[in-house]
Design a protein around this motif. Structure first.
Motif, short mmCIF file in Angstrom:
data_model
loop_
_atom_site.label_atom_id
_atom_site.label_comp_id
_atom_site.label_asym_id
_atom_site.label_seq_id
_atom_site.Cartn_x
_atom_site.Cartn_y
_atom_site.Cartn_z
N SER A 104 -33.33 27.53 17.78
CA SER A 104 -33.14 28.96 18.01
C SER A 104 -32.50 29.87 16.96
O SER A 104 -31.88 29.29 15.94
CB SER A 104 -31.82 29.02 18.97
N GLU A 105 -33.23 30.84 16.77
CA GLU A 105 -33.05 31.72 15.67
C GLU A 105 -31.73 32.80 15.71
O GLU A 105 -31.46 33.44 14.96
CB GLU A 105 -34.39 32.87 15.34
N ASP A 106 -31.09 32.69 16.88
CA ASP A 106 -30.09 33.50 17.36
C ASP A 106 -28.70 32.54 17.03
O ASP A 106 -28.52 31.70 17.70
CB ASP A 106 -29.97 33.89 18.67
N ALA A 107 -27.87 33.02 16.37
CA ALA A 107 -26.69 32.29 15.83
C ALA A 107 -25.68 32.15 17.15
O ALA A 107 -25.20 31.16 17.26
CB ALA A 107 -25.89 32.85 14.65
N TRP A 108 -25.66 33.03 17.84
CA TRP A 108 -24.65 33.17 19.02
C TRP A 108 -25.28 32.29 20.08
O TRP A 108 -24.42 31.50 20.60
CB TRP A 108 -24.68 34.69 19.57
N GLU A 163 -20.20 19.25 25.64
CA GLU A 163 -19.46 18.55 26.69
C GLU A 163 -20.22 17.58 27.62
O GLU A 163 -19.89 16.48 27.75
CB GLU A 163 -18.94 20.00 27.49
N ALA A 164 -21.64 18.23 27.59
CA ALA A 164 -22.27 17.24 28.64
C ALA A 164 -23.00 15.96 27.87
O ALA A 164 -23.13 14.82 28.56
CB ALA A 164 -23.74 17.92 29.01
N ALA A 165 -22.78 15.80 26.31
CA ALA A 165 -23.01 14.69 25.90
C ALA A 165 -21.84 13.82 25.47
O ALA A 165 -21.85 13.09 24.67
CB ALA A 165 -23.90 15.02 24.57
N SER A 166 -20.66 14.18 26.39
CA SER A 166 -19.50 13.43 25.96
C SER A 166 -18.96 13.58 24.41
O SER A 166 -18.38 12.63 23.94
CB SER A 166 -19.58 11.98 26.36
N GLY A 167 -19.16 14.73 23.90
CA GLY A 167 -19.10 14.97 22.40
C GLY A 167 -19.72 14.33 21.44
O GLY A 167 -19.58 14.68 20.23
N ARG A 168 -20.76 13.52 21.80
CA ARG A 168 -21.69 13.10 21.00
C ARG A 168 -23.01 13.72 20.95
O ARG A 168 -24.09 13.46 21.82
CB ARG A 168 -22.10 11.56 21.44
N TRP A 169 -22.88 14.77 20.10
CA TRP A 169 -24.06 15.74 20.07
C TRP A 169 -24.29 16.32 18.33
O TRP A 169 -23.34 16.22 17.68
CB TRP A 169 -23.80 16.90 20.87
N GLY A 170 -25.41 16.50 18.16
CA GLY A 170 -25.67 17.19 16.91
C GLY A 170 -25.56 18.69 16.91
O GLY A 170 -24.47 19.13 16.98
N GLN A 171 -26.59 19.44 16.90
CA GLN A 171 -26.81 20.75 16.96
C GLN A 171 -28.06 21.45 17.29
O GLN A 171 -29.20 20.61 16.93
CB GLN A 171 -26.11 21.33 15.86
N VAL A 172 -28.05 22.52 17.89
CA VAL A 172 -29.24 23.26 17.92
C VAL A 172 -29.41 24.01 16.72
O VAL A 172 -28.57 24.31 16.19
CB VAL A 172 -29.25 24.58 18.97
N ARG A 173 -30.66 24.00 16.07
CA ARG A 173 -30.98 24.35 14.54
C ARG A 173 -32.00 25.37 14.63
O ARG A 173 -32.64 25.81 15.57
CB ARG A 173 -31.35 23.40 13.81
N GLU A 174 -31.82 26.15 13.44
CA GLU A 174 -33.06 26.96 13.04
C GLU A 174 -34.33 26.21 12.90
O GLU A 174 -34.46 25.17 12.51
CB GLU A 174 -33.08 27.91 12.03
N ARG A 175 -35.68 26.76 13.10
CA ARG A 175 -36.84 26.18 12.95
C ARG A 175 -37.06 25.74 11.48
O ARG A 175 -37.66 24.88 11.37
CB ARG A 175 -37.97 27.19 13.31
N SER A 176 -36.48 26.74 10.75
CA SER A 176 -36.86 26.15 9.16
C SER A 176 -36.07 25.03 8.72
O SER A 176 -36.66 24.09 8.15
CB SER A 176 -36.28 27.39 8.30
N GLU A 177 -34.96 24.54 9.25
CA GLU A 177 -34.31 23.25 9.20
C GLU A 177 -35.06 22.23 9.72
O GLU A 177 -35.23 21.18 9.02
CB GLU A 177 -33.03 23.41 9.78
N VAL A 178 -35.73 22.28 11.09
CA VAL A 178 -36.31 21.26 11.68
C VAL A 178 -37.58 20.72 10.75
O VAL A 178 -38.03 19.68 10.88
CB VAL A 178 -36.73 21.58 13.01
N GLY A 179 -38.34 21.73 10.31
CA GLY A 179 -39.31 21.47 9.43
C GLY A 179 -39.27 20.64 8.27
O GLY A 179 -40.10 19.90 8.08
N ARG A 180 -37.95 20.33 7.83
CA ARG A 180 -37.67 19.42 6.63
C ARG A 180 -37.53 17.84 6.99
O ARG A 180 -37.51 17.03 6.36
CB ARG A 180 -36.57 19.85 5.91
#
Length: 286
Positions: free
Chosen positions: A211-215, A226-243
């Motif tokens: 997502s390009e939207d920080a909010w 919460e759904a991952a019982s606390g074991r979660w990374g994060q939704v990132r911007e596309r530019s980060e995923v490309g690396r």
């Protein structure tokens, strides 16, 4: 297993002992669950009130979540078909397998070659129970308990070695998995480490919510953590995923919205938008 991976496992185990996190070997229907949340988004029936409530909260933040989840599953099936037909892959390992779907990886792979072998891996107790009931045949398809950080021990497990010969090409599929990797392990390290375990001619497929939207990222992460019982990374911007794929060569068309990866006639799932999408790629191991 690398020091980073071992450190993560130790940290997770210590947190369980202190009672700070729910145990993964217990089916808790009072709290939302990632596998069941995804099942709800895909129109399945294996979910409870807590999962539906969390899913609706996610949909209020990202109305495209349902179509993006469908697009990711279709991507998984298209990749399987392409690798089986065009690259003659006959061994597949699916991490983060989740709950069974009406059409799954083993059905696609075995429709190309009935001798194809598929290993599904997940550490969610409900996914394991349903997978063993509806996916496993004991000969060409098995369901095992493992998360993506356990690729090395998984590939040396006797039950897996009966099906998968790591001296031959293998397709490792981590669709909708990278965003679930805890921040203590960088996804690029995971993909690189996994690729090193595989024979030349193998493939590593991965995708990540973007997502390009920080909010939107902040709000969605709160629901999904919460759904991952606390074991979660994060939704990132596309530019980060490309690396994340590093120097691994990517099959055309590279890193794209998963609905745009060789869609052919499979255009039922609409592509995501800048506020919510899933991007993925297929890397070759040379």
């Amino acid at each position: 297993m690398s020091a980073a991976c071992c450190g993560y496992q130790d940290e997770w185990g210590a947190a369980l002992e202190r009672g700070r996190l729910p145990r993964r070997n217990i089916v808790d229907i009072s709290s939302p669950n990632i596998a069941r949340l995804n099942n709800y988004l895909l129109g399945g029936k294996d979910h409870y009130a807590a999962d539906r409530e969390a899913s609706e909260r996610l949909l209020a933040i990202a109305p495209q979540a349902r179509s993006v989840a469908e697009g990711a599953h279709r991507f998984l099936l298209r990749v399987t078909s392409h690798l089986a037909r065009e690259h003659k892959i006959r061994q597949f390992v699916v991490f983060g397998a989740g709950l069974p779907a009406p059409v799954d990886v083993h059905q696609v792979a075995q429709s190309v070659d009935a001798c194809s072998r598929v290993v599904y891996a997940d550490d969610d107790p409900l996914a394991l129970a349903h997978g063993r009931a509806f996916r496993e045949d004991g000969r060409r398809t098995v369901m095992v308990q493992a998360d993506p950080l356990q690729a090395a021990p998984l590939l040396s497990d006797p039950a897996v070695r009966r099906l998968v010969d790591v001296r031959l090409p293998v397709a490792v599929l981590m669709v909708s998995v990278l965003h679930q990797i805890p921040e203590t392990v960088f996804p690029a390290e995971l993909l690189e480490r996994t690729a090193r375990l595989l024979a030349p001619g193998s493939f590593v497929t991965a995708s990540h919510l973007v997502s390009e939207d920080a909010w939107v990222r902040r709000q969605a992460d709160a629901v999904l953590r919460e759904a991952a019982s606390g074991r979660w990374g994060q939704v990132r911007e596309r530019s980060e995923v490309g690396r994340f794929f590093g120097a691994l060569p990517l099959l055309a068309p590279g890193l794209v919205d998963v609905t745009q990866w060789r869609p052919g006639s499979d255009r039922a799932a609409g592509r995501g938008i800048s506020a919510w999408a899933e991007h993925g790629a297929v890397a070759m191991v040379c």
